[in-house]
Design an enzyme around this catalytic site. Structure first.
Site, PDB file in Angstrom:
ATOM      1  N   GLN A  44     -10.490 -10.787  -5.783  1.00 53.33           N
ATOM      2  CA  GLN A  44     -10.317 -10.624  -4.519  1.00 53.33           C
ATOM      3  C   GLN A  44     -10.898  -9.406  -3.945  1.00 53.33           C
ATOM      4  OE1 GLN A  44      -5.737 -12.169  -4.503  1.00 53.33           O
ATOM      5  NE2 GLN A  44      -5.970 -11.200  -2.770  1.00 53.33           N
TER       6      GLN A  44
ATOM      7  N   PHE B 235      -3.660 -15.216  -3.737  1.00 51.35           N
ATOM      8  CA  PHE B 235      -2.308 -14.649  -3.404  1.00 51.35           C
ATOM      9  C   PHE B 235      -1.643 -13.370  -3.732  1.00 51.35           C
ATOM     10  CE2 PHE B 235      -2.182 -19.397  -4.208  1.00 51.35           C
ATOM     11  CZ  PHE B 235      -2.142 -19.520  -3.138  1.00 51.35           C
TER      12      PHE B 235
ATOM     13  N   GLU C  34      -6.457  -9.518  -6.903  1.00 50.77           N
ATOM     14  CA  GLU C  34      -6.640  -8.164  -6.238  1.00 50.77           C
ATOM     15  C   GLU C  34      -7.026  -7.310  -7.488  1.00 50.77           C
ATOM     16  OE1 GLU C  34      -5.130  -4.806  -2.939  1.00 50.77           O
ATOM     17  OE2 GLU C  34      -4.214  -6.867  -3.434  1.00 50.77           O
TER      18      GLU C  34
ATOM     19  N   ARG D 252       5.374  -0.468   1.500  1.00 51.61           N
ATOM     20  CA  ARG D 252       5.624  -1.317   2.342  1.00 51.61           C
ATOM     21  C   ARG D 252       6.955  -2.249   2.761  1.00 51.61           C
ATOM     22  NH1 ARG D 252       1.821  -4.825   5.622  1.00 51.61           N
ATOM     23  NH2 ARG D 252       0.132  -3.581   5.050  1.00 51.61           N
TER      24      ARG D 252
ATOM     25  N   ARG E 182       1.253 -12.007  -1.684  1.00 43.23           N
ATOM     26  CA  ARG E 182       1.244 -12.379  -0.489  1.00 43.23           C
ATOM     27  C   ARG E 182       2.523 -11.752   0.336  1.00 43.23           C
ATOM     28  NH1 ARG E 182       0.461 -18.595   1.461  1.00 43.23           N
ATOM     29  NH2 ARG E 182      -0.311 -18.084   3.632  1.00 43.23           N
TER      30      ARG E 182
ATOM     31  N   PHE F 285       2.900  -8.446   0.082  1.00 44.61           N
ATOM     32  CA  PHE F 285       2.644  -7.166  -0.685  1.00 44.61           C
ATOM     33  C   PHE F 285       3.963  -6.218  -0.438  1.00 44.61           C
ATOM     34  CE2 PHE F 285       0.434  -3.015  -1.215  1.00 44.61           C
ATOM     35  CZ  PHE F 285      -0.454  -3.441  -2.433  1.00 44.61           C
TER      36      PHE F 285
ATOM     37  N   ALA G  59      -4.199  -7.835   2.630  1.00 43.56           N
ATOM     38  CA  ALA G  59      -3.267  -7.107   3.802  1.00 43.56           C
ATOM     39  C   ALA G  59      -3.260  -8.117   4.762  1.00 43.56           C
ATOM     40  CB  ALA G  59      -3.681  -5.892   3.931  1.00 43.56           C
TER      41      ALA G  59
ATOM     42  N   GLU H 227      -0.633 -13.413   5.672  1.00 41.19           N
ATOM     43  CA  GLU H 227       0.721 -12.999   5.112  1.00 41.19           C
ATOM     44  C   GLU H 227       1.755 -13.136   5.922  1.00 41.19           C
ATOM     45  OE1 GLU H 227      -0.137  -9.383   2.127  1.00 41.19           O
ATOM     46  OE2 GLU H 227      -0.806  -9.120   4.125  1.00 41.19           O
TER      47      GLU H 227
END
Length: 765
Positions: A198, A229, A233, A311, A343, A345, A515, A716
């Site tokens: 990603q 998902f 990343e 988050r 997903r 985060f 994000a 998300e």
């Protein structure tokens, strides 16, 4: 206009025919070598030696690399430089790579990797939240605290008060395509990397560090992933770096892919949380104070744990206006896989905490949980009431009251709730439950500089259009949406647009496709590039046909310049012949965001996406088995760019979110070994687990924020709609007895049965 049309995924035909090419499908040159990691079977200890004689002499083995063989940086961390590719002096979890085998085939590499013997002086591992707290094992000196108002005073003067503890499980990404990478060495040490990632720029950065060259010597290409998902990343760094180092050492192409067991044992998962809460509230259910404490189990390396935990704090309010609130977050270091992006985060963990509080208050007061939720919603923006989040961001786009009102009516919530109560009164074994839960999800990277994107657009003289941007395609339909955006800008059919693999040589310094920002950022960058070219074309055609450039119209594959109508191809040909550039870059950065993560104050999000779901479930009180019978969803995608793709994302997000909270259970033994590392022991939802009745509709209002064609992110936010399934299960459990339905997650059949027994035997609240 090509936007707002339900066009199929750009690779749909390739997917269903098996012709879609993933990294493992790329034809490899003769002599390509294959890699596999040898891993630790000890969760914590000192590495005193490696006996690799049997590995080196195994069939097909070309070479074996250890940490001492790495030429430059031994690090694959996305953040803290605390994650060595290969362990050096200490080991930190079961599954940590110790050495890498380079062999003539995939199977030969895997077989040889099992022959290594590591000498490790084992120590007692830190595996649980309680153990980490006792050892003060954490990633920051102390907890992070965000607060608004005076929570202590408000708690002390509250009319009613409750406290509780809630365990929130982790989650395996279980992408269909496992982690994989291919490195092709070039001249002067240059390296071409094909990676299922990603974040191509991060792969470029880490590979460049590992082979001791500038980033311009490394090119990373990603055409598509078979799911990500968040698990791709940062977790793909290790494979790409290992392949690049091996390719540099051998001069031959090198490829690596994890088998499913290896993937689950080596890579990180969603962070599991413990959430403690202390709340004060009025007799009608209105919260007057809430004090949350989050304990995040982060694993052995930092990875992305700090922004994930941040988050979770930022979403502890969900859709509810909290006047006096404090959120305390502990980021705990344990000898388990390094937990990573997933997903939402961290947002799902924060949201499920406040939803638990709403259900607990409703149980205590004997009220419908939806009535308690409505009492605490942020006011809709048209009410003219100024309200702020716990981190002081004004909420100016709220629609949750109107959205829930519409969904409650279309799903016949009140009628069905009454019918379920009647059913439960007559049914001794099977009990039903229903719940309506909302979602308010902030859109933007909380690391502000990541909110940027670039694009490269070429119009060829025959009118065909080539496009490249910084986003990656992982099945979500990003490329199709971007093609629709470009087609709308040029007034041509989407089939005239070709988007090729994401490539760091074409668009530099890309942010991860994460994000929920893939379309927001890259779509606007593409608009910028297209408008530059269109303006050049219009200016020239206006001069040729004696009209103002602003009067040149691009529509339906035609260009109208004064009284003259041309095909888009003819217009492109004329512009080319006039020696005017038909190539442009585009750039976009999200406006109006600012965030101080240390103080917990600012405007980290450009806007919020909203949604709500009604779930109806049934449980067997003798076994704990359960089913989702029906789901009704109304979700806010703004002015949808592609309703069919958005509805698909909503359906998938709901099922994945419900799976996280119901069937998906990660189990480690007391030695730190992950026991649920295959489909046989880790249960993602199957097709048969989706609701028999599944109604999904889109909220039909454009985004008030100036996003691309006034759309909203939809990657998300729908995931949190799955919380309604857990809440409905808790509602069904509550029908079994007088005590509070203390249903923990994941709400497996065993957890449901435990909660039933507690409810039947416990004292009423």
């Amino acid at each position: 206009m090509s936007v707002s049309k339900s066009l199929p995924h750009d690779a749909a035909r390739l997917h269903v025919t098996g012709a879609a090419r993933y990294v493992d499908d790329i034809p490899t040159p003769a002599g390509t070598l294959h890699l596999a990691f040898g891993t630790s079977n000890v969760a914590r200890g000192t590495l005193t030696g490696l006996d690799l004689a049997a590995v080196r002499s195994a069939a097909g083995v070309v070479t074996v690399l250890t940490a001492s063989d790495l030429p430059f940086e031994n690090d694959v961390s996305p953040s803290n430089h605390d994650e060595p590719l290969l362990a050096e002096h200490t080991v930190h979890y079961v599954g940590q790579p110790l050495f890498v085998v380079v062999a003539t085939s995939h199977n030969a590499a895997r077989a040889a990797a099992r022959l290594g013997h590591a000498r490790i002086d084992a120590e007692t591992p830190i595996l649980t939240i309680d153990q980490a707290l006792a050892a003060n094992s954490r990633f920051e000196d102390g907890p992070r605290i965000y607060a608004k108002g005076n929570v202590q005073a408000a708690l002390a003067t509250g009319t009613n008060r409750l406290s509780g503890r809630f365990e929130v499980g982790g989650q395996e990404h279980f992408y269909l395509e496992g982690q994989t990478a291919l490195a092709l060495p070039g001249e002067n040490g240059d390296m071409l990397i094909h990676s299922s990632t990603q974040h191509p720029t991060e792969i470029q950065h880490k590979v460049a560090e590992a082979i001791g060259l500038p980033m311009h010597a490394v090119r990373v290409e990603t055409r598509r992933m078979g799911g990500g998902f968040g698990g791709k990343e940062s977790q793909g760094n290790a494979l790409a770096v290992a392949c690049a180092v091996a390719a540099r050492a051998t001069g031959q192409p090198c490829k690596m892919r994890y088998d499913r067991d290896d993937d689950m044992i080596i890579t990180g998962k969603r962070h599991d949380f413990r959430i403690e809460y202390d709340v004060a509230f009025e007799a009608d259910g209105r919260l007057t104070a809430v004090d949350f404490t989050h304990y995040a189990r982060c694993g052995w390396a930092m990875d992305l744990s700090l922004p994930v935990a941040d988050r979770a704090m930022l979403h502890a309010d969900n859709a509810y206006h909290l006047t006096d609130v404090r959120i305390t977050s502990h980021r705990l270091k344990t000898n388990t896989q390094s937990a990573t992006a997933f997903r939402g985060f961290g947002g799902p963990q924060g949201i499920v905490g406040i939803e638990r509080v709403m259900d607990h208050i409703a149980s205590h007061l004997g009220l419908d949980p939806l009535a308690v939720r409505r009492k605490n919603f942020y006011a809709d923006s048209n009410a003219g009431i100024a309200q702020t989040t716990p981190y002081q961001q004004p909420v100016t786009d709220c629609i949750i009251n109107a959205l829930v009102e519409r969904l409650g009516h279309s799903a016949a919530y009140e009628t069905r709730r009454a019918a379920i109560a009647q059913w439960n009164a007559q049914s001794k074994v099977l009990k039903r439950g229903i719940a309506l839960t909302p979602v308010k999800f902030g859109i933007s990277f909380t690391l502000t500089h990541l909110n940027q994107a670039g694009a490269l657009v070429h119009v060829y003289q025959d009118g065909s259009i080539h496009l490249n941007h910084g986003g990656t395609e992982m099945g979500q339909g990003l490329f199709q949406k971007i093609a629709q955006i470009a087609a709308s800008e040029f007034g041509v059919p989407p089939g005239q647009i070709k988007i090729t693999a994401t490539d760091t040589a074409k668009v530099p310094n890309t942010s991860a496709t994460a994000a929920s920002s893939g379309t927001d950022l890259n779509g606007m960058a593409v608009v910028s590039a297209c408008q530059t070219i269109r303006k050049r074309m219009a200016t020239h055609l206006g001069e040729v046909y004696n009209c103002a450039a602003c009067d040149v119209q691009f529509k339906d594959g035609q260009v109208q310049a004064g009284a003259t109508q041309l095909s888009f191809a003819e217009a492109a040909q004329l512009t080319y012949q006039a020696r005017i550039s038909l190539s442009a870059t585009g750039f976009y950065k999200t406006p109006d965001i600012k965030w101080n993560r240390i103080k917990g104050v600012g405007q980290p999000f450009f806007y919020f996406a909203y949604g709500a779901a009604v779930a109806e479930v049934v449980i067997d009180t003798l076994t704990g088995e359960n089913r989702i019978l029906r789901a009704d969803i109304l979700h806010d995608a703004g002015q949808s760019l592609n309703p069919a793709l958005d509805i698909g994302q909503i359906e998938g997000g709901y099922v994945q979110g419900a799976g996280w909270l119901t069937t998906e259970e990660l189990v480690w033994d007391d030695k730190g070994a992950l026991r649920t590392h295959a489909p046989a022991t880790y249960k993602i939802p199957a097709c048969s687990d989706r609701p028999d009745v599944f109604n999904v509709a889109l909220w039909d209002q454009p985004n008030p924020a100036q996003t691309v064609y006034r759309s909203k992110a939809v990657g998300e936010p729908p995931f949190m709609l799955g919380i309604s399934a857990w809440s409905a299960l808790a509602d069904a459990v509550a029908a079994c007895g007088p005590a509070y339905a203390d249903l923990q997650t994941p709400a497996t059949a065993e957890a449901v049965l435990t909660a039933i027994h507690h409810t039947q035997r416990g004292a009423p609240e």
